[in-house]
Design a protein around this motif. Structure first.
Motif, PDB file in Angstrom:
ATOM      1  N   VAL A   1       0.860  -1.176   0.000  1.00 14.68           N
ATOM      2  CA  VAL A   1       0.000   0.000   0.000  1.00 14.68           C
ATOM      3  C   VAL A   1       0.897   1.226   0.000  1.00 14.68           C
ATOM      4  CG1 VAL A   1      -1.749   1.306   1.281  1.00 14.68           C
ATOM      5  CG2 VAL A   1      -1.863  -1.207   1.205  1.00 14.68           C
ATOM      6  N   VAL A   2       0.637   2.145  -0.948  1.00 17.36           N
ATOM      7  CA  VAL A   2       1.403   3.381  -1.067  1.00 17.36           C
ATOM      8  C   VAL A   2       0.426   4.544  -1.098  1.00 17.36           C
ATOM      9  CG1 VAL A   2       3.264   2.224  -2.314  1.00 17.36           C
ATOM     10  CG2 VAL A   2       1.404   3.305  -3.603  1.00 17.36           C
ATOM     11  N   LYS A   3       0.934   5.753  -0.932  1.00 18.19           N
ATOM     12  CA  LYS A   3       0.095   6.933  -1.102  1.00 18.19           C
ATOM     13  C   LYS A   3      -0.508   6.911  -2.501  1.00 18.19           C
ATOM     14  CE  LYS A   3       0.372   9.274   2.800  1.00 18.19           C
ATOM     15  NZ  LYS A   3      -0.860   9.635   3.586  1.00 18.19           N
ATOM     16  N   ARG A   4      -1.691   7.468  -2.649  1.00 14.83           N
ATOM     17  CA  ARG A   4      -2.438   7.292  -3.896  1.00 14.83           C
ATOM     18  C   ARG A   4      -1.648   7.751  -5.109  1.00 14.83           C
ATOM     19  NH1 ARG A   4      -7.931  10.436  -3.287  1.00 14.83           N
ATOM     20  NH2 ARG A   4      -8.183   9.572  -5.388  1.00 14.83           N
ATOM     21  N   CYS A   5      -1.697   6.901  -6.133  1.00  7.10           N
ATOM     22  CA  CYS A   5      -0.945   7.133  -7.371  1.00  7.10           C
ATOM     23  C   CYS A   5      -1.759   7.864  -8.423  1.00  7.10           C
ATOM     24  CB  CYS A   5      -0.472   5.792  -7.948  1.00  7.10           C
ATOM     25  SG  CYS A   5       0.588   4.823  -6.868  1.00  7.10           S
ATOM     26  N   PHE A   6      -3.077   8.005  -8.197  1.00  9.98           N
ATOM     27  CA  PHE A   6      -3.945   8.659  -9.177  1.00  9.98           C
ATOM     28  C   PHE A   6      -5.184   9.149  -8.449  1.00  9.98           C
ATOM     29  CE2 PHE A   6      -4.180   4.040  -9.299  1.00  9.98           C
ATOM     30  CZ  PHE A   6      -5.507   3.777  -9.023  1.00  9.98           C
TER      31      PHE A   6
ATOM     32  N   ALA B   1      -3.591  -2.233  -9.476  1.00 13.67           N
ATOM     33  CA  ALA B   1      -3.374  -1.006  -8.710  1.00 13.67           C
ATOM     34  C   ALA B   1      -4.762  -0.430  -8.449  1.00 13.67           C
ATOM     35  CB  ALA B   1      -2.499  -0.020  -9.471  1.00 13.67           C
ATOM     36  N   ILE B   2      -5.172  -0.405  -7.190  1.00 13.24           N
ATOM     37  CA  ILE B   2      -6.571  -0.190  -6.840  1.00 13.24           C
ATOM     38  C   ILE B   2      -6.697   0.961  -5.846  1.00 13.24           C
ATOM     39  CG2 ILE B   2      -8.605  -1.293  -5.836  1.00 13.24           C
ATOM     40  CD1 ILE B   2      -7.308  -3.997  -6.548  1.00 13.24           C
ATOM     41  N   PRO B   3      -7.655   1.875  -6.053  1.00 18.71           N
ATOM     42  CA  PRO B   3      -7.907   2.905  -5.029  1.00 18.71           C
ATOM     43  C   PRO B   3      -8.218   2.243  -3.693  1.00 18.71           C
ATOM     44  CG  PRO B   3      -9.167   3.361  -7.030  1.00 18.71           C
ATOM     45  CD  PRO B   3      -8.591   1.980  -7.185  1.00 18.71           C
ATOM     46  N   TYR B   4      -7.602   2.742  -2.623  1.00 23.97           N
ATOM     47  CA  TYR B   4      -7.701   2.041  -1.346  1.00 23.97           C
ATOM     48  C   TYR B   4      -7.814   3.031  -0.197  1.00 23.97           C
ATOM     49  CZ  TYR B   4      -6.739  -1.631   2.113  1.00 23.97           C
ATOM     50  OH  TYR B   4      -6.828  -2.523   3.144  1.00 23.97           O
ATOM     51  N   GLU B   5      -8.856   2.882   0.581  1.00 26.03           N
ATOM     52  CA  GLU B   5      -9.021   3.662   1.808  1.00 26.03           C
ATOM     53  C   GLU B   5      -8.880   5.160   1.578  1.00 26.03           C
ATOM     54  OE1 GLU B   5      -9.670   2.750   5.255  1.00 26.03           O
ATOM     55  OE2 GLU B   5     -10.539   1.082   4.121  1.00 26.03           O
ATOM     56  N   GLY B   6      -9.311   5.629   0.437  1.00 30.23           N
ATOM     57  CA  GLY B   6      -9.347   7.051   0.168  1.00 30.23           C
ATOM     58  C   GLY B   6      -8.014   7.670  -0.192  1.00 30.23           C
ATOM     59  N   ASP B   7      -7.030   7.500   0.652  1.00 29.05           N
ATOM     60  CA  ASP B   7      -5.752   8.195   0.492  1.00 29.05           C
ATOM     61  C   ASP B   7      -4.656   7.343  -0.122  1.00 29.05           C
ATOM     62  OD1 ASP B   7      -6.848  10.455   1.757  1.00 29.05           O
ATOM     63  OD2 ASP B   7      -6.378   9.646   3.743  1.00 29.05           O
ATOM     64  N   TYR B   8      -4.959   6.092  -0.475  1.00 27.57           N
ATOM     65  CA  TYR B   8      -3.897   5.152  -0.811  1.00 27.57           C
ATOM     66  C   TYR B   8      -4.205   4.392  -2.102  1.00 27.57           C
ATOM     67  CZ  TYR B   8      -2.767   6.031   4.072  1.00 27.57           C
ATOM     68  OH  TYR B   8      -2.473   6.638   5.264  1.00 27.57           O
ATOM     69  N   THR B   9      -3.177   3.702  -2.585  1.00 31.18           N
ATOM     70  CA  THR B   9      -3.308   2.760  -3.697  1.00 31.18           C
ATOM     71  C   THR B   9      -2.785   1.403  -3.241  1.00 31.18           C
ATOM     72  OG1 THR B   9      -3.037   4.493  -5.367  1.00 31.18           O
ATOM     73  CG2 THR B   9      -2.604   2.241  -6.064  1.00 31.18           C
TER      74      THR B   9
ATOM     75  N   GLY C   1      10.540   2.783  -0.736  1.00 31.63           N
ATOM     76  CA  GLY C   1      10.377   3.745   0.345  1.00 31.63           C
ATOM     77  C   GLY C   1       8.992   4.357   0.406  1.00 31.63           C
ATOM     78  N   ASP C   2       8.186   4.165  -0.649  1.00 26.19           N
ATOM     79  CA  ASP C   2       6.822   4.693  -0.670  1.00 26.19           C
ATOM     80  C   ASP C   2       5.832   3.791   0.066  1.00 26.19           C
ATOM     81  OD1 ASP C   2       7.705   6.784  -2.316  1.00 26.19           O
ATOM     82  OD2 ASP C   2       7.311   5.626  -4.154  1.00 26.19           O
ATOM     83  N   VAL C   3       6.259   2.586   0.378  1.00 28.77           N
ATOM     84  CA  VAL C   3       5.345   1.611   0.974  1.00 28.77           C
ATOM     85  C   VAL C   3       5.028   1.999   2.415  1.00 28.77           C
ATOM     86  CG1 VAL C   3       5.021  -0.812   1.605  1.00 28.77           C
ATOM     87  CG2 VAL C   3       6.187  -0.222  -0.543  1.00 28.77           C
ATOM     88  N   VAL C   4       3.741   2.212   2.696  1.00 23.58           N
ATOM     89  CA  VAL C   4       3.322   2.574   4.048  1.00 23.58           C
ATOM     90  C   VAL C   4       2.767   1.381   4.811  1.00 23.58           C
ATOM     91  CG1 VAL C   4       2.878   4.961   3.396  1.00 23.58           C
ATOM     92  CG2 VAL C   4       1.018   3.293   3.255  1.00 23.58           C
ATOM     93  N   TRP C   5       2.394   0.339   4.094  1.00 29.56           N
ATOM     94  CA  TRP C   5       1.873  -0.873   4.730  1.00 29.56           C
ATOM     95  C   TRP C   5       1.944  -2.000   3.721  1.00 29.56           C
ATOM     96  CZ3 TRP C   5      -3.506  -3.146   4.663  1.00 29.56           C
ATOM     97  CH2 TRP C   5      -3.640  -4.149   5.653  1.00 29.56           C
TER      98      TRP C   5
END
Length: 535
Positions: free
Chosen positions: A258-263, A281-289, A334-338
């Motif tokens: 999971v990374v910060k949203r890419c689109f 690559a899927i929109p996830y939890e509003g703020d993430y991809t 380094g973009d991976v938050v989870w």
């Protein structure tokens, strides 16, 4: 367990059940629900929390499996596409339509092949909810903005998104509502099979937090997922010395990042990779991809002592590299938050490539050895869980000599019946539109709820949101805010209604709020739950 020569206390009526279901993932919960709805007395035992393993580690899609067409799995795809429509209607709060963009890369598959595949995907099963596929000029569409310039054309098609862990929980709750008993953090440590002639079924020992409990079951369902094979080999004891034959599973680890949203738009992407695999690559939890998945085959011994599957550095690099082939802005480790990983128990069909192993299921009844009724679940995918459960319940009923009527196809999961909120006009026939009307109704009835909170609660609990809010008329009535948007009333509801015992149950499985909170906020939730349990 009892020492040798000890005499066990007689079992109470509560400890005599028709069916013991081992495993609290999607298949176990679905089977328990179906059986309970047919009037059987059911006990479900899960070693950990509901959906602790594979069933909360999917790509979170309700889909036919477009890529399985390349392996000629037409029957599986058709079955999954049929179930896709059923599930979208059964739980519009946790399952919703999602459009997918496939940028065309001629080096991967020719356009004619993609078009044929999408035509089949559109027409293998009847569609009532989802629109069909179409081509798209990525140069003239917002869908192309995040992509590199060389991707000039693509295809758009429909599938569904699901909150996978909540899907498990809702099945378990419906099973309980229909009379099943649910035991979480309760491991079946021994299961003695008696002969069919004895008519005694199974005697099982379950290690619970309060001590060992013995139960007698007429039939046993082995839905232990990746541990189904080892359960038969190491826990289930045969009757009269016969060996319990077992299938072989192929254990395939699938990992996601999971990374910060890419689109910024609401479509997902499906990317074709040079190794002939695909990633999403899927929109996830509003703020993430959400980006995934990998296919890493594991040896059977890897399960020994495995409490939680983990992604490795090579998988992170692979997912970042493949996503970066398409996105203008590269995805870096380094973009991976989870991240999360799960072990998929796939039926061994001798396919060389883990990606090619069938995702279909097999139900084995073990009837040829004369023992008490035993059903083992091999393989499967989340989209077909309801049909799997229906087939399993049919087989269990046949083994018990009383095949009862199937009922789940037109039913709603808990929170999925929105009629009390939709007013005089009733359902529109479009689950996604009905959900938006639910959100509007919640905000109208509880205008003190912040809009973002009203939407999140409606998304999680559907029409059962009233059970959580109770008689509240203000945010203050929900108790203290333990973390942003999380109030005591919701945690009390989760502990009372949804078997939450620890912070991870609430923050990572009943919700994904843990992704939005920092360590201090997650710790505050953990302290509150621990204090509430001890009070």
């Amino acid at each position: 367990m009892l020492p040798p020569n000890a005499t066990a206390a007689p079992l109470s009526e509560r400890d005599h059940v028709d069916v013991l279901v081992v495993g609290g993932g999607i298949n176990g919960a679905g089977i328990a629900r179906d059986l309970a709805g047919r009037g059987w007395k059911v006990l479900l035992a899960e070693r950990d929390d509901l959906a602790s393993h594979t069933s909360s580690a999917s790509t979170k899609l309700i889909h036919g499996g477009l890529r399985y067409l390349e392996y000629y799995e037409f029957s599986l795809v058709r079955k999954a596409l049929q179930e896709r429509e059923v599930l979208l209607k059964s739980a519009p709060h946790i399952i919703r339509p999602l459009r997918f963009v496939m940028p065309h890369d001629a080096a991967m598959r020719p356009a004619w092949m993609v078009r044929i595949g999408l035509f089949l995907y559109d027409h293998l099963a009847r569609r009532e909810v989802l629109p069909g596929s179409n081509g798209v000029d990525l140069r003239a569409s917002p869908l192309g903005e995040p992509l590199k310039e060389r991707y000039t054309r693509g295809f758009v098609y429909s599938d569904g998104w699901v909150d996978d862990a909540r899907l498990v929980v809702l099945n378990a709750l419906d099973a309980r509502d229909k009379g099943a008993e649910l035991l979480t953090r309760s491991e079946v440590v021994a299961a003695q099979r008696h002969s069919a002639q004895d008519g005694e079924g199974w005697t099982a020992t379950i290690a619970t937090a309060g001590g060992e409990r013995r139960v007698r079951a007429r039939a046993l369902v082995n839905a232990a997922g990746p541990w189904a094979e080892s359960f038969l080999r190491g826990v289930a004891r045969p009757a009269r010395g016969e060996a319990l034959a077992t299938k072989s599973l192929r254990l395939v680890k699938g990992s996601h990042i999971v990374v910060k949203r890419c689109f910024q738009h609401d479509h997902a992407y499906i990317f074709q990779n040079p190794d002939k695999r695909i990633i999403f690559a899927i929109p996830y939890e509003g703020d993430y991809t959400l980006i995934g998945t990998t296919d890493i085959e594991l040896p059977p011994e890897a399960l020994a002592g495995l409490s939680k599957a983990q992604i490795d550095d090579e998988e992170i690099d692979y997912l970042c590299e493949q996503a970066s082939r398409y996105f203008v802005r590269p995805v870096r480790s380094g973009d991976v938050v989870w991240s999360y990983a799960g072990v998929r128990p796939l039926l061994d069909d001798a396919a060389g490539d883990p990606s090619a192993v069938t995702r279909d299921y097999l139900l084995e009844t073990h009837e040829d050895d004369g023992g008490a009724p035993l059903l083992s679940v091999w393989g499967g995918k989340i989209t077909t869980f309801r049909k799997l459960a229906e087939d399993a319940a049919d087989l269990v009923g046949a083994m018990l000599g009383d095949k009862r009527q199937a009922w789940t196809e037109g039913s709603r999961l808990p929170g999925g019946d929105l009629s009390e909120w939709l007013g005089a006009n009733g359902s529109s026939g479009r689950p996604d539109q009905d959900f938006e009307r639910l959100v509007e109704a919640v905000q109208a009835r509880h205008d003190w709820l912040p809009p973002a909170l009203a939407r999140r609660l409606a998304r999680a609990y559907g029409s059962r949101i009233g059970r959580l809010l109770g008689a509240a008329h203000s945010l203050a009535d929900l108790g203290a805010q333990l973390a942003p948007g999380l109030y005591e009333a919701e945690l009390r509801y989760l502990m009372r209604e949804e078997l939450v015992r620890e912070a991870d149950d609430a923050l990572w499985r009943r919700s994904k709020l843990g992704l939005h909170y920092d360590a201090a906020q997650r710790a505050a939730v953990a302290r509150w739950i621990a204090a509430e349990r001890s009070s």
